[in-house]
Each structure stands twice: as structure tokens, then as C-alpha cells.
Design an enzyme around this catalytic site. Sequence first.
Site, mmCIF file in Angstrom:
data_model
loop_
_atom_site.group_PDB
_atom_site.id
_atom_site.type_symbol
_atom_site.label_atom_id
_atom_site.label_comp_id
_atom_site.label_asym_id
_atom_site.label_seq_id
_atom_site.Cartn_x
_atom_site.Cartn_y
_atom_site.Cartn_z
ATOM 1 N N LYS A 71 -25.646 9.668 73.388
ATOM 2 C CA LYS A 71 -25.217 9.769 74.781
ATOM 3 C C LYS A 71 -26.422 10.020 75.662
ATOM 4 O O LYS A 71 -27.354 10.658 75.157
ATOM 5 C CB LYS A 71 -24.176 10.864 74.985
ATOM 6 N N TYR A 117 -21.441 16.004 79.400
ATOM 7 C CA TYR A 117 -20.515 16.766 78.545
ATOM 8 C C TYR A 117 -19.265 17.183 79.332
ATOM 9 O O TYR A 117 -18.158 17.172 78.794
ATOM 10 C CB TYR A 117 -21.210 18.006 77.968
HETATM 11 P P1 NDP Z 1 -37.102 13.373 72.109
HETATM 12 O O1 NDP Z 1 -38.055 13.145 73.210
HETATM 13 O O2 NDP Z 1 -37.236 14.608 71.306
HETATM 14 O O3 NDP Z 1 -37.184 12.150 71.081
HETATM 15 C C1 NDP Z 1 -37.076 10.816 71.501
HETATM 16 C C2 NDP Z 1 -37.830 9.946 70.510
HETATM 17 O O4 NDP Z 1 -37.659 8.594 70.934
HETATM 18 C C3 NDP Z 1 -39.330 10.160 70.482
HETATM 19 O O5 NDP Z 1 -39.724 11.198 69.620
HETATM 20 C C4 NDP Z 1 -39.842 8.821 70.007
HETATM 21 O O6 NDP Z 1 -39.730 8.753 68.586
HETATM 22 C C5 NDP Z 1 -38.811 7.824 70.553
HETATM 23 N N1 NDP Z 1 -39.316 7.078 71.707
HETATM 24 C C6 NDP Z 1 -39.355 5.730 71.786
HETATM 25 N N2 NDP Z 1 -39.875 5.339 72.947
HETATM 26 C C7 NDP Z 1 -40.177 6.459 73.645
HETATM 27 C C8 NDP Z 1 -40.744 6.686 74.936
HETATM 28 N N3 NDP Z 1 -41.102 5.675 75.743
HETATM 29 N N4 NDP Z 1 -40.892 7.972 75.333
HETATM 30 C C9 NDP Z 1 -40.515 8.992 74.560
HETATM 31 N N5 NDP Z 1 -39.984 8.813 73.325
HETATM 32 C C10 NDP Z 1 -39.818 7.563 72.871
HETATM 33 O O7 NDP Z 1 -35.666 13.241 72.731
HETATM 34 P P2 NDP Z 1 -34.300 13.767 72.116
HETATM 35 O O8 NDP Z 1 -34.319 13.531 70.655
HETATM 36 O O9 NDP Z 1 -34.017 15.121 72.608
HETATM 37 O O10 NDP Z 1 -33.239 12.780 72.825
HETATM 38 C C11 NDP Z 1 -33.071 11.446 72.402
HETATM 39 C C12 NDP Z 1 -31.652 10.964 72.760
HETATM 40 O O11 NDP Z 1 -30.709 11.805 72.098
HETATM 41 C C13 NDP Z 1 -31.314 11.040 74.241
HETATM 42 O O12 NDP Z 1 -30.533 9.940 74.602
HETATM 43 C C14 NDP Z 1 -30.507 12.329 74.381
HETATM 44 O O13 NDP Z 1 -29.583 12.299 75.456
HETATM 45 C C15 NDP Z 1 -29.800 12.369 73.039
HETATM 46 N N6 NDP Z 1 -29.484 13.749 72.616
HETATM 47 C C16 NDP Z 1 -28.222 14.025 72.184
HETATM 48 C C17 NDP Z 1 -27.873 15.288 71.769
HETATM 49 C C18 NDP Z 1 -26.510 15.562 71.274
HETATM 50 O O14 NDP Z 1 -26.197 16.722 71.015
HETATM 51 N N7 NDP Z 1 -25.664 14.565 71.082
HETATM 52 C C19 NDP Z 1 -28.847 16.385 71.795
HETATM 53 C C20 NDP Z 1 -30.158 15.990 72.233
HETATM 54 C C21 NDP Z 1 -30.443 14.712 72.625
HETATM 55 P P3 NDP Z 1 -40.787 7.915 67.707
HETATM 56 O O15 NDP Z 1 -42.107 8.586 67.913
HETATM 57 O O16 NDP Z 1 -40.260 8.058 66.346
HETATM 58 O O17 NDP Z 1 -40.765 6.511 68.206
#
Ligand code: NDP
Length: 381
Positions: free
Chosen positions: A147, A232
Amino acid sequence: MNTRRKFLQKLGASALALAFIPELSPASSTDPGKPRAGDQPTDVPYDGPVLRVAIMGLGNYGGIVARAMQDCRKARLVGVISGTPSKIKNWQAKYNIPDKNCYNYENFDAIRNNPDIDAVYVITPNALHHDEVIRVAKAGKHVICEKPMAINAKEGQEMVDACKAAGVKLLIGYRMHFEPKTLEIIRMRKAGELGRIMFFQGLSGFTIGDPGQWRLNKALSGGGSMMDIGIYSVNGSRYMVGENPIWVTAEETKTNPQKFREGVDETIQFQFGFPGGAVASCLSTYAMNDLDRFFLDGTGGYAELLPATGYGPIQGRTSRGPLNQPHVTHQTVQMEEMSDIILQGKQPIVPVDGEEGVKDMKIIDAIYEAVRTGRKIELKW
Ligand code: NDP
């Protein structure tokens, strides 16, 4: 790529800020990744189908999902898609992932030739979901997408259409749809134990840290608190009331325009009207700590969740007494259920399909329009 690198360099600082997200905060979570005794019935032998999943985006939440999947019996982490080679290496070692199941953002279309992966779980910044999900669908794999599924309803619908055309399933990572206390309130409402539903209040927020993170960059986030945490309350209002809103009003407040630039909302309060006569009053914010409460009121009683959507334990009470359903690791249960939905056609109590995601995007579009125009926006379903 440059912005991306800068972002990753800032991750140290962001991690500190992220500690305040209710979903990740120690106050509302007891190490969400750690298995807890009695969480899931692992003692019953299982020899049914297993959903083999590749995670795309090895960030904070991707790590939480991966750890939680270690306790799954019906779903297994078998692959990764990442732009960071060092993370791929670490994950391979930690989760025993073979080289042939590792991809980057340039070459992941080749996943179509990999018979050992059934589904890809997209856990990247919001604005990237649209193109990534469509590419996964075209590669013939089922998709689970975090989401918000997209940054507006039009994109969300395109994702649904692409998955339909490719004959693959699209599910949205709505982990609360499987949470026991949430489901108990839904059961009570359906059974008429709360009478006629008249009111819902949803409060969703946390104080966001590092101003350089992607969540505050409209190009990657698609908006501000509403896209990230306000969703949410949007989604919750629908599964708590049991209807879709037919009108929306909304007002925005911004106390820090340097940090929350044009198109990145800091705080929005919004109101819904439902066809059965209920109204909702909600708040989405990046400027208040630990705001995570749902309150549902009907002519026969009330139900409250506080916290309502963090990783748990979720706490709840109703006019009939406290809610005592067990705490579960949300992501473990979600992936078990999603395996059944994808592989066995199970119908969840609260749907998690792409169409559900589009409904929330349509409401968020209306909230932003109401903020922009100051008008009451009508919604047709
Ligand atoms: P993070 O920033 O921690 O991680 C995102 C990952 O996406 C990065 O580590 C990277 O992984 C990859 N990525 C690819 N392109 C980019 C870019 N241009 N900039 C930054 N990162 C990039 O974010 P979150 O994990 O917190 O959030 C990711 C998604 O998950 C969002 O959509 C958020 O809304 C959702 N979310 C949902 C939750 C829930 O409870 N359902 C809780 C938290 C987040 P790599 O280096 O491996 O490419």
C-alpha cells in the site's frame, strides 16, 4: 540513480526517524519480525501447495516481511529483486536464495523464464509500484503490491487491468484484513451486535524524521502522510463501517512548508458520508506521535482499537468487554492467507485484491480534490 544513492546514504538517519513510525515503534511492537510462541499453528503438518515468492525492494518493510515469512508454511521466500548488490548477497546468505533467483530492476522481466517463482511482492517506494507491477504481470507472475498500490486511481486501475490481461492475481498488502481483533469487530458489526453503524473515527499518524527520505519526495511518494499512513484510516473506515463513502470533505494544515513541500501533505483531516447514514471523521498526519486509533459507534454499542494498525499487539475493547483475540505476526498470517487466496482461490473475509486497492486510491483522489477545491466531493460506486 543519484537521488537513490543519496537516499541510501541517508538510511542511517532515516532508520532512526523510522523508529517513530507506529508500525515500527518499540511502543507498539514487540519485534514484529520475531516469531512468538503460539502465534501460528505450526504443529499441524502441512503438505499442501506453497507460494514461492520473490521480494522486490529489500528495504525496511521488505526485511520485516522476509523475517515473518520464515514462520510461514504455505509461503516461502525464494527470490529477490534489488538495485543493491550487497543486499542481494546478504539476503542470499540469510535466506538461502540461489543465484538463479536473484534479479535487479533492469533484468527482472526474465523472471518469466523462472519456473521456481510463483509471485513477486513489490515493496518499493509508492510511485514505482505501477510500472513494476505491470512488468511483473507481463512476466506472467502473480503480484502482491504494498500500500498504497499506486499514486492515484487511474494508475491503480491500469495495474488491475494489466494483471487481468496477463491472467495473474493482484493482491494488496493490507495486513490488517487478517488481524484477529479487527476481524472480531467486523464479525460483531455484521452480526448486528453494534446496532446500526452511525460513526467511525480513524486517527493515523506519526512524526516523520529525515526530510531527505523518499516519503517526503512527491516524485516517489505520490503525496504525503495520506499516501503512507492516512490510507489506514481510509481503508479502515470501509472495513469497519462495511460500506464505501459516497461523499468526502477534507482540510489540510501545514505547519512546516520547508519540510512538507508542494504536494506533500503534512496533516489532513477528512470526513466521509456513507450510504447507510454513518459519517466518519479522520486525521492523517506526519506531525504527531503514535496516533493510531479506530473507534466505531452504532446504536447498539461501540468498538475501539488502540493501537489499531501498528504491528501489534493490537489492543481493543467494545461495549461488551475487552477483545482478547491472540496477537499474531501480521505479515506471517497475511502471507499464509495470500498463499491460499492465490493458489487455492480462498475468499478472504475482507478482500485484498487490486480492486480494493483502487477503491482506496479513488477515495484518496477525492480527498486531495476536496483539499484543493474546498468542495464536498461526491463518489459513485
Ligand atoms: P524503504 O525505503 O525502507 O525501502 C524501499 C526499498 O525500495 C529500498 O530499500 C530499495 O531496495 C528499493 N528502491 C527501489 N528504487 C528506489 C528508489 N528510487 N528510492 C528508494 N528506494 C528504492 O521503504 P519501506 O520498506 O518502508 O516502504 C516500501 C513500501 O512498503 C512503501 O510502499 C510503503 O508504503 C510500504 N510499507 C508498508 C507497510 C505495511 O505495514 N504494510 C509498512 C512500511 C512500508 P533495493 O536497494 O533492494 O533496491
